[in-house]
Design a protein around this motif. Structure first.
Motif, PDB file in Angstrom:
ATOM      1  N   HIS A  30      -0.205  24.650  50.564  1.00  0.00           N
ATOM      2  CA  HIS A  30      -1.712  24.495  50.539  1.00  0.00           C
ATOM      3  C   HIS A  30      -2.561  25.612  51.257  1.00  0.00           C
ATOM      4  O   HIS A  30      -3.451  25.042  51.854  1.00  0.00           O
ATOM      5  CB  HIS A  30      -2.210  23.240  50.519  1.00  0.00           C
ATOM      6  CG  HIS A  30      -1.680  22.015  49.967  1.00  0.00           C
ATOM      7  ND1 HIS A  30      -1.675  22.140  48.586  1.00  0.00           N
ATOM      8  CD2 HIS A  30      -0.549  21.203  50.319  1.00  0.00           C
ATOM      9  CE1 HIS A  30      -1.118  21.030  48.253  1.00  0.00           C
ATOM     10  NE2 HIS A  30      -0.347  20.531  49.093  1.00  0.00           N
ATOM     11  N   ILE A  31      -1.862  26.998  51.323  1.00  0.00           N
ATOM     12  CA  ILE A  31      -2.427  28.055  52.020  1.00  0.00           C
ATOM     13  C   ILE A  31      -2.735  28.948  51.007  1.00  0.00           C
ATOM     14  O   ILE A  31      -2.177  29.223  50.037  1.00  0.00           O
ATOM     15  CB  ILE A  31      -1.834  28.302  53.412  1.00  0.00           C
ATOM     16  CG1 ILE A  31      -0.348  28.897  52.736  1.00  0.00           C
ATOM     17  CG2 ILE A  31      -1.668  27.233  54.292  1.00  0.00           C
ATOM     18  CD1 ILE A  31       0.528  29.269  53.990  1.00  0.00           C
ATOM     19  N   SER A  32      -3.436  30.305  51.475  1.00  0.00           N
ATOM     20  CA  SER A  32      -3.683  31.251  50.616  1.00  0.00           C
ATOM     21  C   SER A  32      -2.418  32.263  50.655  1.00  0.00           C
ATOM     22  O   SER A  32      -1.630  32.160  51.747  1.00  0.00           O
ATOM     23  CB  SER A  32      -4.972  32.119  51.386  1.00  0.00           C
ATOM     24  OG  SER A  32      -4.704  32.738  52.247  1.00  0.00           O
ATOM     25  N   ARG A  33      -2.291  33.205  49.922  1.00  0.00           N
ATOM     26  CA  ARG A  33      -1.346  34.283  49.866  1.00  0.00           C
ATOM     27  C   ARG A  33      -1.329  35.002  50.980  1.00  0.00           C
ATOM     28  O   ARG A  33      -0.570  35.250  51.697  1.00  0.00           O
ATOM     29  CB  ARG A  33      -1.618  34.985  48.455  1.00  0.00           C
ATOM     30  CG  ARG A  33      -0.457  36.231  48.458  1.00  0.00           C
ATOM     31  CD  ARG A  33      -1.053  37.310  47.563  1.00  0.00           C
ATOM     32  NE  ARG A  33      -0.784  36.840  46.206  1.00  0.00           N
ATOM     33  CZ  ARG A  33      -1.323  37.290  45.050  1.00  0.00           C
ATOM     34  NH1 ARG A  33      -1.932  38.401  45.275  1.00  0.00           N
ATOM     35  NH2 ARG A  33      -1.443  36.871  43.981  1.00  0.00           N
ATOM     36  N   ASN A  34      -2.527  35.402  51.528  1.00  0.00           N
ATOM     37  CA  ASN A  34      -2.808  36.221  52.777  1.00  0.00           C
ATOM     38  C   ASN A  34      -2.231  35.383  53.956  1.00  0.00           C
ATOM     39  O   ASN A  34      -1.508  36.002  54.810  1.00  0.00           O
ATOM     40  CB  ASN A  34      -4.076  36.623  52.889  1.00  0.00           C
ATOM     41  CG  ASN A  34      -4.562  37.477  52.015  1.00  0.00           C
ATOM     42  OD1 ASN A  34      -3.821  38.347  51.425  1.00  0.00           O
ATOM     43  ND2 ASN A  34      -5.901  37.678  51.802  1.00  0.00           N
ATOM     44  N   GLU A  35      -2.409  34.298  54.050  1.00  0.00           N
ATOM     45  CA  GLU A  35      -1.741  33.077  55.057  1.00  0.00           C
ATOM     46  C   GLU A  35      -0.331  33.233  54.952  1.00  0.00           C
ATOM     47  O   GLU A  35       0.249  33.324  55.976  1.00  0.00           O
ATOM     48  CB  GLU A  35      -2.473  31.849  54.874  1.00  0.00           C
ATOM     49  CG  GLU A  35      -2.076  30.780  56.381  1.00  0.00           C
ATOM     50  CD  GLU A  35      -2.483  31.631  57.627  1.00  0.00           C
ATOM     51  OE1 GLU A  35      -1.627  31.099  58.606  1.00  0.00           O
ATOM     52  OE2 GLU A  35      -3.374  32.174  57.788  1.00  0.00           O
ATOM     53  N   GLN A  36       0.138  32.825  53.840  1.00  0.00           N
ATOM     54  CA  GLN A  36       1.672  32.915  53.867  1.00  0.00           C
ATOM     55  C   GLN A  36       2.278  34.450  54.069  1.00  0.00           C
ATOM     56  O   GLN A  36       3.083  34.382  55.021  1.00  0.00           O
ATOM     57  CB  GLN A  36       2.075  32.613  52.269  1.00  0.00           C
ATOM     58  CG  GLN A  36       3.455  32.591  52.075  1.00  0.00           C
ATOM     59  CD  GLN A  36       3.912  31.364  52.786  1.00  0.00           C
ATOM     60  OE1 GLN A  36       3.557  30.164  52.808  1.00  0.00           O
ATOM     61  NE2 GLN A  36       5.221  31.531  53.718  1.00  0.00           N
ATOM     62  N   ILE A  37       1.651  35.623  54.021  1.00  0.00           N
ATOM     63  CA  ILE A  37       2.205  36.670  54.378  1.00  0.00           C
ATOM     64  C   ILE A  37       2.130  36.972  55.797  1.00  0.00           C
ATOM     65  O   ILE A  37       2.943  37.270  56.618  1.00  0.00           O
ATOM     66  CB  ILE A  37       1.312  37.963  53.611  1.00  0.00           C
ATOM     67  CG1 ILE A  37       1.763  37.698  52.081  1.00  0.00           C
ATOM     68  CG2 ILE A  37       1.800  39.329  53.952  1.00  0.00           C
ATOM     69  CD1 ILE A  37       0.933  38.735  51.108  1.00  0.00           C
ATOM     70  N   ARG A  38       0.766  36.403  56.390  1.00  0.00           N
ATOM     71  CA  ARG A  38       0.815  36.434  57.723  1.00  0.00           C
ATOM     72  C   ARG A  38       1.870  35.675  58.421  1.00  0.00           C
ATOM     73  O   ARG A  38       2.433  36.121  59.487  1.00  0.00           O
ATOM     74  CB  ARG A  38      -0.482  35.926  58.182  1.00  0.00           C
ATOM     75  CG  ARG A  38      -1.741  36.958  58.207  1.00  0.00           C
ATOM     76  CD  ARG A  38      -3.081  36.561  58.861  1.00  0.00           C
ATOM     77  NE  ARG A  38      -3.776  35.677  58.001  1.00  0.00           N
ATOM     78  CZ  ARG A  38      -4.796  35.865  57.141  1.00  0.00           C
ATOM     79  NH1 ARG A  38      -4.719  37.034  56.617  1.00  0.00           N
ATOM     80  NH2 ARG A  38      -5.153  34.863  56.602  1.00  0.00           N
ATOM     81  N   ARG A  39       2.193  34.709  58.054  1.00  0.00           N
ATOM     82  CA  ARG A  39       3.050  33.648  58.724  1.00  0.00           C
ATOM     83  C   ARG A  39       4.586  34.305  58.664  1.00  0.00           C
ATOM     84  O   ARG A  39       5.340  34.221  59.475  1.00  0.00           O
ATOM     85  CB  ARG A  39       3.478  32.200  57.785  1.00  0.00           C
ATOM     86  CG  ARG A  39       2.113  31.400  58.250  1.00  0.00           C
ATOM     87  CD  ARG A  39       2.095  29.883  57.428  1.00  0.00           C
ATOM     88  NE  ARG A  39       0.922  29.111  57.988  1.00  0.00           N
ATOM     89  CZ  ARG A  39       0.965  27.940  57.458  1.00  0.00           C
ATOM     90  NH1 ARG A  39       1.889  27.343  56.736  1.00  0.00           N
ATOM     91  NH2 ARG A  39      -0.118  27.165  57.717  1.00  0.00           N
TER      92      ARG A  39
END
Length: 158
Positions: A30-39
């Motif tokens: 339940h996060i954005s694509r950008n947040e997933q990439i940052r992780r």
């Protein structure tokens, strides 16, 4: 969380397949694509940092082992234990030799009926059987000693 002034916008080109996989993972969390990439980037940086730390720690462990366990110390302990075992074997050999000659003396005192040649032959055969016994492998010893019929046959030949 970094402030807006701490952030840099960058472009990353992804394949459609990679983007689809990232979107699926982001949806599960339940996060954005950008947040997933940052992780993913943070994890990658952390793993790289751990690798350097692991190499550093492994070097320290190696150094500690070599400083605590010097080859010379290990050799000294091994020589001490080897010497101890050799001394124990010498003691055992002395007792075995004494028992052997005591047995010869007892047999000589008891065997008045036979000739000296018969006694010498019996003694030689006993020594031969003793040598044969010593040449047996460890796994053969128990079965050899438990085979009483064979032991009797060998003793009768004496």
């Amino acid at each position: 969380m970094p402030t807006k002034t701490d952030r840099i916008i960058t472009s990353v080109y992804l394949t459609k397949e990679m983007c689809g996989q990232i979107d699926k993972l982001a949806d599960r969390e339940h996060i954005s694509r950008n947040e997933q990439i940052r992780r993913f980037i943070e994890k990658g940086l952390t793993v790289d940092g751990y690798t350097k730390d692991i190499d550093f720690i492994a070097g320290i462990i190696r150094q500690e082992f070599t400083s605590v366990y010097h080859i010379e110390d290990i050799k000294a302990v091994m020589e001490q234990q080897t010497s101890r075992l050799a001394k124990m074997l010498m003691k055992s050999g002395k007792l075995d030799g004494a028992a052997f000659f005591l047995l010869i003396k007892v047999l000589m005192n008891m065997a008045h009926d036979g000739t000296e040649d018969e006694f010498d032959q019996m003694l030689n055969e006993a020594v031969t059987l003793g040598v044969d016994y010593m040449q047996k492998k460890d796994f053969q010893i128990n079965s050899f000693l438990q085979d009483t019929d064979n032991l009797r046959r060998l003793a009768d030949k004496l």
